[in-house]
Design an enzyme around this catalytic site. Structure first.
Site, PDB file in Angstrom:
ATOM      1  N   ASN A   1      11.650  -6.764  -8.143  1.00 20.32           N
ATOM      2  CA  ASN A   1      10.501  -7.474  -7.569  1.00 20.32           C
ATOM      3  C   ASN A   1      10.583  -8.963  -7.912  1.00 20.32           C
ATOM      4  O   ASN A   1      10.860  -9.339  -9.048  1.00 20.32           O
ATOM      5  CB  ASN A   1       9.216  -6.858  -8.129  1.00 20.32           C
ATOM      6  CG  ASN A   1       7.959  -7.369  -7.444  1.00 20.32           C
ATOM      7  OD1 ASN A   1       7.663  -8.564  -7.481  1.00 20.32           O
ATOM      8  ND2 ASN A   1       7.212  -6.474  -6.820  1.00 20.32           N
TER       9      ASN A   1
ATOM     10  N   HIS B   1       9.560  -6.880  -2.929  1.00 27.47           N
ATOM     11  CA  HIS B   1       9.455  -5.744  -3.842  1.00 27.47           C
ATOM     12  C   HIS B   1      10.876  -5.361  -4.274  1.00 27.47           C
ATOM     13  O   HIS B   1      11.860  -5.839  -3.707  1.00 27.47           O
ATOM     14  CB  HIS B   1       8.763  -4.574  -3.128  1.00 27.47           C
ATOM     15  CG  HIS B   1       7.264  -4.727  -3.039  1.00 27.47           C
ATOM     16  ND1 HIS B   1       6.409  -3.678  -2.790  1.00 27.47           N
ATOM     17  CD2 HIS B   1       6.472  -5.820  -3.183  1.00 27.47           C
ATOM     18  CE1 HIS B   1       5.155  -4.107  -2.783  1.00 27.47           C
ATOM     19  NE2 HIS B   1       5.159  -5.399  -3.007  1.00 27.47           N
TER      20      HIS B   1
ATOM     21  N   GLU C   1      12.742  -2.698  -3.937  1.00 28.99           N
ATOM     22  CA  GLU C   1      13.592  -2.065  -2.927  1.00 28.99           C
ATOM     23  C   GLU C   1      14.007  -3.077  -1.856  1.00 28.99           C
ATOM     24  O   GLU C   1      15.148  -3.057  -1.371  1.00 28.99           O
ATOM     25  CB  GLU C   1      12.853  -0.898  -2.259  1.00 28.99           C
ATOM     26  CG  GLU C   1      12.427   0.205  -3.222  1.00 28.99           C
ATOM     27  CD  GLU C   1      11.036  -0.008  -3.809  1.00 28.99           C
ATOM     28  OE1 GLU C   1      10.662  -1.184  -4.060  1.00 28.99           O
ATOM     29  OE2 GLU C   1      10.326   0.982  -4.042  1.00 28.99           O
TER      30      GLU C   1
ATOM     31  N   CYS D   1       5.978   1.806  -2.410  1.00 28.12           N
ATOM     32  CA  CYS D   1       4.739   1.497  -1.668  1.00 28.12           C
ATOM     33  C   CYS D   1       4.975   1.749  -0.179  1.00 28.12           C
ATOM     34  O   CYS D   1       6.075   2.117   0.248  1.00 28.12           O
ATOM     35  CB  CYS D   1       4.349   0.039  -1.901  1.00 28.12           C
ATOM     36  SG  CYS D   1       5.279  -1.141  -0.903  1.00 28.12           S
TER      37      CYS D   1
ATOM     38  N   CYS E   1       7.910  -0.427   1.312  1.00 26.53           N
ATOM     39  CA  CYS E   1       9.251   0.020   0.914  1.00 26.53           C
ATOM     40  C   CYS E   1       9.554   1.407   1.477  1.00 26.53           C
ATOM     41  O   CYS E   1      10.694   1.702   1.854  1.00 26.53           O
ATOM     42  CB  CYS E   1       9.373  -0.036  -0.596  1.00 26.53           C
ATOM     43  SG  CYS E   1       9.182  -1.737  -1.211  1.00 26.53           S
TER      44      CYS E   1
ATOM     45  N   ASP F   1       0.059  -7.300  -6.091  1.00 23.95           N
ATOM     46  CA  ASP F   1       1.304  -6.707  -5.601  1.00 23.95           C
ATOM     47  C   ASP F   1       1.059  -5.441  -4.796  1.00 23.95           C
ATOM     48  O   ASP F   1       1.877  -5.084  -3.955  1.00 23.95           O
ATOM     49  CB  ASP F   1       2.251  -6.411  -6.765  1.00 23.95           C
ATOM     50  CG  ASP F   1       3.700  -6.294  -6.303  1.00 23.95           C
ATOM     51  OD1 ASP F   1       4.195  -7.265  -5.700  1.00 23.95           O
ATOM     52  OD2 ASP F   1       4.318  -5.234  -6.504  1.00 23.95           O
TER      53      ASP F   1
END
Lengths: 150, 150
Positions: A44, A55, A57, A82, A85, A145
């Site tokens: 991140n 993020h 990923e 999330c 992602c 976030d």
């Protein structure tokens, strides 16, 4: 192709998460593995680059660069993905995801599985510890976030 | 807060898409509008930056930088959002999306709506024309961008 990854790959994702925390950033790391080989690592970058889309990923997929196919890829991430992602994993056609832990954030594992993605959750105490440290020290950044307003 | 955007904002997203096509890139543009004011514009950067995560909406959100809340934001995008961009809209808490067209790519409008996002589809011929030009000239790049293998 089997669900090929090694504990070393999980270590790399966790090390990226820890490095981010040491920089005052969100401690979520990811690693992309294809045919058992590490292709890219990321973490991140919201705090470090002022980039809300980076993020773990997404940063990892960006670092991997353009690829013709993700059909043989495994995405390793220290925290349950999330919605963004999860959507990236679905869109890119990644079929296997290894999640360090899903206790500090439950993510969208149901959506991933509903689209045919194989998901393994490791329940790794070290991944959880990084997130708990972060959530205690920087609650406002964490809320930002995940799109929550404190 | 109303669904506030103007035709000028749609023009900005379309101009970004056209600029991308002129560079040999994917012609998908986006604009983020908050309280009727343009906050950021972006376009797909897969070709230009070698970044597979830089879809139009992601590039736009990145250009907007960190924000505490997206509750009053409208995302304008020239093409129906893919799973990744749909996930970003959901994750960031954007509640209103204006889509230039959804004929050349149907995207994930159902998922967006199932999560309570208001979606307006304009069926704009100029947005569609940009995508049709691109799909004819660069079919392999387009397949790569939507995770398909030709």
């Amino acid at each position: 192709m089997a669900f090929t990854f090694s504990p070393d790959h999980v270590d790399r994702a966790r090390e990226a998460a820890a490095a981010s925390l040491a920089e005052g950033g969100v401690p979520i790391g990811a690693a992309l593995v294809v045919d058992g080989e590490l292709v890219a690592v990321g973490h991140n970058q919201r705090v470090q680059h002022g980039d809300p889309t980076a993020h773990g990923e997404i940063d990892c997929l960006r670092n991997a660069g353009r690829m013709r196919s993700y059909a043989d890829a495994v995405m390793i991430t220290t925290l349950a993905p999330c919605a963004m992602c999860t959507g990236a994993i679905i869109q890119f056609g990644i079929r296997r995801v290894v999640v360090g832990e899903a206790q500090t954030f439950s993510g969208e594992l149901g959506l991933l599985r509903s689209r045919g993605v194989d998901v393994v959750v490791l329940d790794d105490p070290a991944c959880r510890d990084l997130m708990e440290q972060f959530q205690q020290r920087y609650p406002e950044v964490w809320a930002e976030d995940i799109g929550e307003v404190l």
